[in-house]
Design an enzyme around this catalytic site. Structure first.
Site, PDB file in Angstrom:
ATOM      1  N   ASP A  60       0.814  -1.228   0.000  1.00  0.00           N
ATOM      2  CA  ASP A  60       0.000   0.000   0.000  1.00  0.00           C
ATOM      3  C   ASP A  60       0.844   1.273   0.000  1.00  0.00           C
ATOM      4  OD1 ASP A  60      -2.886  -0.922   0.322  1.00  0.00           O
ATOM      5  OD2 ASP A  60      -1.906  -2.060   1.904  1.00  0.00           O
ATOM      6  N   ASP A  66      -0.278   8.874   3.910  1.00  0.00           N
ATOM      7  CA  ASP A  66      -0.554   8.364   5.261  1.00  0.00           C
ATOM      8  C   ASP A  66       0.667   8.372   6.179  1.00  0.00           C
ATOM      9  OD1 ASP A  66      -3.291   7.890   4.920  1.00  0.00           O
ATOM     10  OD2 ASP A  66      -2.826   6.146   3.686  1.00  0.00           O
ATOM     11  N   HIS A 161     -11.203   7.271   6.076  1.00  0.00           N
ATOM     12  CA  HIS A 161     -10.327   8.333   6.570  1.00  0.00           C
ATOM     13  C   HIS A 161     -11.110   9.643   6.538  1.00  0.00           C
ATOM     14  CE1 HIS A 161      -6.404   6.130   5.315  1.00  0.00           C
ATOM     15  NE2 HIS A 161      -6.333   6.316   6.609  1.00  0.00           N
ATOM     16  N   CYS A 248      -4.430  10.655  -1.221  1.00  0.00           N
ATOM     17  CA  CYS A 248      -3.524   9.664  -0.615  1.00  0.00           C
ATOM     18  C   CYS A 248      -2.254   9.463  -1.420  1.00  0.00           C
ATOM     19  CB  CYS A 248      -4.166   8.295  -0.519  1.00  0.00           C
ATOM     20  SG  CYS A 248      -5.916   8.251  -0.427  1.00  0.00           S
TER      21      CYS A 248
END
Ligand code: CIR
Length: 253
Positions: A60, A66, A161, A248
């Protein structure tokens, strides 16, 4: 104005990463095309792009947002809430050392994902989610408040999120979906409200003179254009399959 962004190429292991969606397995070749288009869009916005190599051990890790929270003055290295992602912070900290002298850290038992942090000028909103716990949110709030920023902690009810359902443009204008539409913490903003069926398009990013939004959400696109912004629409299908959105995929600073 943003001058720099950091992005990271997805590895082949991406297709086996974390997801809660039922949208099927990602197509790696298409994913790489979508990632390349994302980088091109950022370049159109006038930023210098640092592209990190793919890491197979972290499926990921293209979701670089993040691993850090950035302000003009300092970087906060997070403590990502998913075990399989925690090691991603090592490379991100190393990379940020070329740009920042001052670092702060979120420490266990606190966890925090950058996707849970929304900056609205000098005010930060910090979501408590499956990934960000109260201790992590409180640590970030303390770091920010010690540095003349304001911070509000927002426990999430439904979104993965915080930024899954909210984006800030400028001049008090936010893009909101779902639980944030009538949320008291965001009551005083002007809002572009995104319908439930178009919820994915609430995760859009203002990068200098453009708003980058996912392709296929005509109503959101129109409303953002009507608010005076030029948009760049990007195909995001292979990122959406892994619960990822536009924000992201980069650290912008
Ligand atoms: C994960 O579950 O961590 C990734 N598959 C998606 C992370 C998306 N990041 C974000 O919304 N900030």
């Amino acid at each position: 104005m943003f001058k720099n962004v950091i992005v990271k190429k997805p590895g082949k292991s991406y297709v086996n990463g974390l997801t809660t969606s039922n949208l099927g397995k990602a197509d790696y070749d298409l994913l790489l095309k979508q990632h390349a288009a994302y980088i091109e869009a950022l370049k159109t916005c006038g930023v210098s792009v640092t592209e990190l190599e793919a890491s197979e051990e972290f499926p990921d890790s293209c979701f670089v947002e993040d691993a850090a929270v950035l302000t003009p003055e300092f970087a906060v290295i997070t403590n990502p809430g998913a075990d399989s992602r925690n090691g991603e912070i090592v490379e991100i900290e190393q990379t940020l050392k070329s740009f920042y002298n001052t670092f702060h850290y979120i420490n266990a038992p606190g966890t925090l994902d950058g996707g849970d942090v929304l900056q609205v000028d000098d005010h930060f909103y910090i979501g408590i989610s499956e990934r960000t716990n109260e201790a992590g949110a409180k640590q970030l709030k303390d770091i920010l408040e010690a540095n003349s920023y304001q911070a509000t902690i927002v426990p999430l009810k439904e979104f993965f999120h915080l930024k899954t359902g909210i984006a800030y443009l400028q001049n008090n204008l936010i893009v909101v979906a779902g639980e944030f539409v009538d949320h008291p913490d965001f009551e005083h903003y002007d809002k572009i409200v995104v319908s439930d069926s178009d919820e994915y398009s609430a995760n859009c990013i203002l990068v200098n003179d453009y708003v980058i939004i996912p392709k296929g959400y005509e109503e959101t696109n129109r409303k953002i254009n009507e608010a005076g912004y030029e948009t760049i629409e990007l195909e995001m299908s292979e990122f959406q399959k892994q619960d990822g959105g536009l924000s992201c995929l980069s650290l912008r600073f």
